[in-house]
Design a protein around this motif. Structure first.
Motif: not given
Length: 218
Positions: A98-127
């Motif tokens: 709950a205290r992870v600072k925004p922007e925070r996001a995650a994305a999953h795919g076959p055999d991969v997971v990406a995540l980040g915090n204090i990002l410039s945009t939520e689109a980073v893990p998906g990219a």
């Protein structure tokens, strides 16, 4: 202030992780990988103790989802933690405290997971996931590095990154690839240069451990 990913090569059985951040020596604190077992990322207000603990849970037979749940339950400070796990079957799970600072996001795919915090945009893990999946025939380390570069190209984190790490494990207790840029004004190009120099030597270094009499002179 961190973006990272775990990836698996279903063809070779390799696991790996790549990460970059604005603070020093990220490779010593965030990625934890074990051959035939899986991988763990622990970031934001980083607790490196969660990495070995997560690998032990995976070794005991826990799935990625069960491992994340157990890690969260194991620490009273879980609100500060951002965690991702991949198990031996390539299944993935993540947790945002709950205290992870925004922007925070995650994305999953076959055999991969990406995540980040204090990002410039939520689109980073998906990219990052898209870049990883776009090169299925490339070596795992190359796919991980391309994904990290895609994350930076998509906006990365709010600040300038200064350290980066690339790790791949394969069959043995020691890493197949373990490259780190602990402090640099442009760590991803520096990591790219290290990987391109190391890539043609990686199999030879592995062979030195397994069959030194037949190993190439490097």
């Amino acid at each position: 202030m961190t973006f990272s990913l775990i990836g698996r090569c279903a063809r070779t059985g390799q696991f790996g992780a790549a990460v970059t951040t604005s603070s020093i020596a990220v490779g010593s604190r965030v990625p934890f990988c074990a051959a035939g077992v899986g991988a763990v990322l622990t970031q934001h207000r980083t607790d490196p103790g969660l990495g070995p603990r997560g690998l032990a849970l995976l070794r005991s037979g826990c799935s990625a989802e069960e491992t994340v749940a157990a890690l969260v339950a194991s620490t009273p400070h879980h609100a500060w933690r951002q965690i991702a796990v991949m198990d031996a079957a390539g299944r993935t799970a993540h947790f945002d405290g709950a205290r992870v600072k925004p922007e925070r996001a995650a994305a999953h795919g076959p055999d991969v997971v990406a995540l980040g915090n204090i990002l410039s945009t939520e689109a980073v893990p998906g990219a990052m996931v898209a870049a990883f999946l776009a090169a299925p025939g490339a070596p795992l380390a190359e796919r991980l590095l391309r994904a990290l570069e895609a994350g930076e190209a998509a906006g990365g984190e709010h600040g300038e990154v200064s350290s980066a790490s690339l790790m791949v494990v394969w069959g043995e207790s020691f890493p197949y690839v373990d490259l780190r840029v602990d402090k640099a004004p442009a760590p991803l190009p520096a990591l790219r240069a290290l990987w391109e120099e190391y890539a043609p030597l990686a199999d030879g270094f592995r062979q030195r451990a397994l069959a030194p009499e037949d190993a190439p002179v490097i």
